[in-house]
Design a protein around this motif. Structure first.
Motif, PDB file in Angstrom:
ATOM      1  N   ARG A  65      75.809   4.784  98.220  1.00  0.00           N
ATOM      2  CA  ARG A  65      76.075   3.528  99.754  1.00  0.00           C
ATOM      3  C   ARG A  65      75.581   4.712 100.916  1.00  0.00           C
ATOM      4  O   ARG A  65      76.439   5.751 101.120  1.00  0.00           O
ATOM      5  CB  ARG A  65      76.954   2.950  99.810  1.00  0.00           C
ATOM      6  N   ALA A  66      75.477   4.308 101.930  1.00  0.00           N
ATOM      7  CA  ALA A  66      75.891   4.929 103.285  1.00  0.00           C
ATOM      8  C   ALA A  66      76.836   4.731 103.542  1.00  0.00           C
ATOM      9  O   ALA A  66      77.232   2.971 104.379  1.00  0.00           O
ATOM     10  CB  ALA A  66      74.387   4.162 104.189  1.00  0.00           C
ATOM     11  N   GLU A  67      78.046   5.444 104.024  1.00  0.00           N
ATOM     12  CA  GLU A  67      79.446   5.497 104.444  1.00  0.00           C
ATOM     13  C   GLU A  67      79.367   4.690 105.978  1.00  0.00           C
ATOM     14  O   GLU A  67      80.085   4.507 106.615  1.00  0.00           O
ATOM     15  CB  GLU A  67      79.914   6.507 104.059  1.00  0.00           C
ATOM     16  N   THR A  68      78.245   5.312 107.099  1.00  0.00           N
ATOM     17  CA  THR A  68      77.832   5.269 108.022  1.00  0.00           C
ATOM     18  C   THR A  68      76.782   4.978 108.415  1.00  0.00           C
ATOM     19  O   THR A  68      75.440   5.819 107.961  1.00  0.00           O
ATOM     20  CB  THR A  68      78.440   6.291 108.999  1.00  0.00           C
ATOM     21  N   ASP A  89      79.758  -3.151 105.239  1.00  0.00           N
ATOM     22  CA  ASP A  89      80.453  -4.013 104.219  1.00  0.00           C
ATOM     23  C   ASP A  89      79.118  -5.568 104.802  1.00  0.00           C
ATOM     24  O   ASP A  89      79.801  -6.520 104.632  1.00  0.00           O
ATOM     25  CB  ASP A  89      81.783  -4.324 104.478  1.00  0.00           C
ATOM     26  N   THR A  90      78.880  -5.339 106.224  1.00  0.00           N
ATOM     27  CA  THR A  90      78.019  -6.461 106.630  1.00  0.00           C
ATOM     28  C   THR A  90      77.070  -7.007 105.822  1.00  0.00           C
ATOM     29  O   THR A  90      76.443  -6.485 104.922  1.00  0.00           O
ATOM     30  CB  THR A  90      77.119  -6.015 107.819  1.00  0.00           C
ATOM     31  N   VAL A  91      76.851  -7.899 105.823  1.00  0.00           N
ATOM     32  CA  VAL A  91      76.011  -9.351 104.223  1.00  0.00           C
ATOM     33  C   VAL A  91      74.726  -9.256 105.418  1.00  0.00           C
ATOM     34  O   VAL A  91      75.016  -9.726 105.904  1.00  0.00           O
ATOM     35  CB  VAL A  91      76.677 -10.419 103.924  1.00  0.00           C
ATOM     36  N   VAL A  92      73.725  -8.900 104.213  1.00  0.00           N
ATOM     37  CA  VAL A  92      72.728  -8.950 105.247  1.00  0.00           C
ATOM     38  C   VAL A  92      71.629  -9.232 103.808  1.00  0.00           C
ATOM     39  O   VAL A  92      71.325  -9.042 102.821  1.00  0.00           O
ATOM     40  CB  VAL A  92      72.331  -8.107 105.644  1.00  0.00           C
ATOM     41  N   PRO A  93      70.020  -9.840 104.482  1.00  0.00           N
ATOM     42  CA  PRO A  93      69.612 -10.181 103.255  1.00  0.00           C
ATOM     43  C   PRO A  93      68.131  -8.176 102.898  1.00  0.00           C
ATOM     44  O   PRO A  93      68.356  -7.934 103.983  1.00  0.00           O
ATOM     45  CB  PRO A  93      68.052 -10.762 104.374  1.00  0.00           C
ATOM     46  N   ARG A  94      68.201  -8.243 101.891  1.00  0.00           N
ATOM     47  CA  ARG A  94      67.853  -6.879 101.625  1.00  0.00           C
ATOM     48  C   ARG A  94      66.113  -7.018 101.117  1.00  0.00           C
ATOM     49  O   ARG A  94      66.313  -7.849 100.274  1.00  0.00           O
ATOM     50  CB  ARG A  94      68.416  -5.732 100.555  1.00  0.00           C
ATOM     51  N   ALA A 110      71.370 -12.144  99.632  1.00  0.00           N
ATOM     52  CA  ALA A 110      72.387 -10.939 100.392  1.00  0.00           C
ATOM     53  C   ALA A 110      73.621 -10.396 100.184  1.00  0.00           C
ATOM     54  O   ALA A 110      73.744 -10.933  98.962  1.00  0.00           O
ATOM     55  CB  ALA A 110      73.475 -13.099 100.544  1.00  0.00           C
ATOM     56  N   VAL A 111      73.449  -8.946 100.458  1.00  0.00           N
ATOM     57  CA  VAL A 111      74.006  -8.268 100.253  1.00  0.00           C
ATOM     58  C   VAL A 111      75.069  -7.779 100.845  1.00  0.00           C
ATOM     59  O   VAL A 111      74.384  -7.621 102.179  1.00  0.00           O
ATOM     60  CB  VAL A 111      72.881  -7.021  99.241  1.00  0.00           C
ATOM     61  N   VAL A 112      75.449  -6.574 100.507  1.00  0.00           N
ATOM     62  CA  VAL A 112      76.537  -4.988 101.149  1.00  0.00           C
ATOM     63  C   VAL A 112      75.278  -4.751 101.876  1.00  0.00           C
ATOM     64  O   VAL A 112      74.913  -3.939 101.002  1.00  0.00           O
ATOM     65  CB  VAL A 112      77.915  -5.301 100.849  1.00  0.00           C
ATOM     66  N   PHE A 113      75.431  -4.633 103.263  1.00  0.00           N
ATOM     67  CA  PHE A 113      74.470  -3.258 103.711  1.00  0.00           C
ATOM     68  C   PHE A 113      74.362  -2.526 103.497  1.00  0.00           C
ATOM     69  O   PHE A 113      73.111  -1.520 102.772  1.00  0.00           O
ATOM     70  CB  PHE A 113      74.748  -4.012 105.067  1.00  0.00           C
ATOM     71  N   TYR A 117      71.378   1.812 100.540  1.00  0.00           N
ATOM     72  CA  TYR A 117      71.007   3.027 100.201  1.00  0.00           C
ATOM     73  C   TYR A 117      71.318   3.288  98.926  1.00  0.00           C
ATOM     74  O   TYR A 117      70.007   3.958  98.146  1.00  0.00           O
ATOM     75  CB  TYR A 117      72.618   4.048 100.612  1.00  0.00           C
ATOM     76  N   SER A 118      71.979   2.831  97.783  1.00  0.00           N
ATOM     77  CA  SER A 118      71.956   3.064  96.664  1.00  0.00           C
ATOM     78  C   SER A 118      71.289   2.462  95.419  1.00  0.00           C
ATOM     79  O   SER A 118      70.608   2.977  94.388  1.00  0.00           O
ATOM     80  CB  SER A 118      73.464   2.378  96.113  1.00  0.00           C
ATOM     81  N   VAL A 119      70.104   1.336  96.470  1.00  0.00           N
ATOM     82  CA  VAL A 119      68.875   0.796  95.846  1.00  0.00           C
ATOM     83  C   VAL A 119      67.709   1.548  95.697  1.00  0.00           C
ATOM     84  O   VAL A 119      67.132   2.058  95.033  1.00  0.00           O
ATOM     85  CB  VAL A 119      68.642  -0.608  95.930  1.00  0.00           C
ATOM     86  N   GLY A 120      67.415   2.441  97.318  1.00  0.00           N
ATOM     87  CA  GLY A 120      66.185   2.625  97.459  1.00  0.00           C
ATOM     88  C   GLY A 120      66.451   3.896  98.354  1.00  0.00           C
ATOM     89  O   GLY A 120      65.760   4.478  98.852  1.00  0.00           O
ATOM     90  N   GLY A 121      67.239   4.231  98.365  1.00  0.00           N
ATOM     91  CA  GLY A 121      67.605   5.526  99.920  1.00  0.00           C
ATOM     92  C   GLY A 121      67.304   5.774 100.626  1.00  0.00           C
ATOM     93  O   GLY A 121      67.655   4.427 101.405  1.00  0.00           O
ATOM     94  N   PRO A 122      67.237   6.166 101.857  1.00  0.00           N
ATOM     95  CA  PRO A 122      67.581   6.567 103.547  1.00  0.00           C
ATOM     96  C   PRO A 122      66.256   4.996 103.148  1.00  0.00           C
ATOM     97  O   PRO A 122      66.300   4.903 104.759  1.00  0.00           O
ATOM     98  CB  PRO A 122      67.125   7.159 103.757  1.00  0.00           C
ATOM     99  N   VAL A 123      65.269   5.568 103.330  1.00  0.00           N
ATOM    100  CA  VAL A 123      63.369   4.466 103.102  1.00  0.00           C
ATOM    101  C   VAL A 123      64.172   2.553 103.522  1.00  0.00           C
ATOM    102  O   VAL A 123      63.824   2.179 103.798  1.00  0.00           O
ATOM    103  CB  VAL A 123      62.400   4.733 102.149  1.00  0.00           C
ATOM    104  N   CYS A 124      64.823   2.619 102.015  1.00  0.00           N
ATOM    105  CA  CYS A 124      65.821   1.493 101.913  1.00  0.00           C
ATOM    106  C   CYS A 124      65.888   0.541 102.791  1.00  0.00           C
ATOM    107  O   CYS A 124      66.380  -0.059 103.174  1.00  0.00           O
ATOM    108  CB  CYS A 124      66.279   0.901 100.631  1.00  0.00           C
TER     109      CYS A 124
END
Length: 249
Positions: A65-68, A89-94, A110-113, A117-124
């Motif tokens: 995940r992106a820590e910051t 931990d913001t809930v957002v649409p991805r 609705a996923v945790v922001f 990062y774990s799904v598609g890296g920084p581009v996601c």
């Protein structure tokens, strides 16, 4: 006299070559992603010509995940800036995100922001932020936080404190870094190896150019906000989209 001149010439040439080699190494350390090519045309328009939006990420080496995450808006004249922290931990649409293997990760309502990062890296993360804000991300800077452990070793210090953080200013002064060019290159090597950018910031000249562009920006003219979880969120995004002062915190 002739020997001294030759020795000085050889020394100067050696130092110059060493500097060029170090510069080349640092320049090639940076990982650059062509975000524009990967994301294509399905992106927000640039509504404020001259203004610049930079997504700063601090990620862990496991890619979980992106820590910051901070969205930095630099005003057109570079005389003011807005820095918006997006809590992980913001809930957002991805949105659907492109994957490195050529596939696509399906969207999620609705996923945790931080998990984008774990799904598609920084581009996601870029695509998720753009979909959330309807604001174009011009540049990406992603720093692997594991570099701080290596940085501490290079400085001859250990990470300390209740939160495991390195007191960087004291470590730099105590290490003699400022008068040790070899160690300075070692530190720069550690940081650049941990850096991923978009292709527009994928070289040292690009990064130095960005730094020079904000050299006159006064700290008092930087507004810090945390992304609200209520209707005030849209007012903040509108200010960034239109290059306006931010609404009250």
């Amino acid at each position: 006299m002739g020997f001294a001149w030759k020795a000085a010439t050889v020394t100067a040439v050696t130092i110059t070559l060493a500097g060029l080699l170090a510069y080349t190494r640092l320049d090639t350390n940076i990982t650059a992603i062509d975000v524009d090519r990967v994301l294509g045309d399905d992106r927000p328009a640039r509504d404020a010509p001259g203004a610049l939006n930079i997504l700063l990420l601090g990620s862990n080496s496991g890619g979980a995940r992106a820590e910051t995450a901070m969205f930095v808006h630099l005003a057109q004249e570079r005389t003011s800036a807005i820095v918006v922290t997006i809590p992980r931990d913001t809930v957002v649409p991805r949105p659907a995100c492109p994957l490195q293997d050529g596939g696509t990760a399906p969207p999620a309502a609705a996923v945790v922001f931080g998990t984008a990062y774990s799904v598609g890296g920084p581009v996601c993360v870029v695509k998720t932020v753009e979909r959330l804000s309807d604001v174009r991300v011009d540049h990406l800077l992603d720093l692997d936080f594991s570099c701080f452990t290596r940085l501490a070793g290079a400085l001859g210090r250990t990470i300390h404190g209740d939160d495991g953080q390195l007191d960087l200013p004291k470590a730099v002064i105590g290490s003699g870094l400022l008068v040790n060019p070899v160690k300075l290159v070692e530190i720069a090597d550690t940081v650049t190896r941990a850096l991923t950018t978009d292709s527009g910031l994928g070289s040292l000249p690009d990064l130095l150019g960005l730094a020079r562009s904000v050299a006159d920006l006064e700290p008092s003219h930087i507004a810090f906000r945390t992304l609200p979880a209520d209707p005030r969120r849209e007012a903040l995004w509108t200010a960034l989209r239109q290059d306006l002062p931010p609404p009250p915190a």
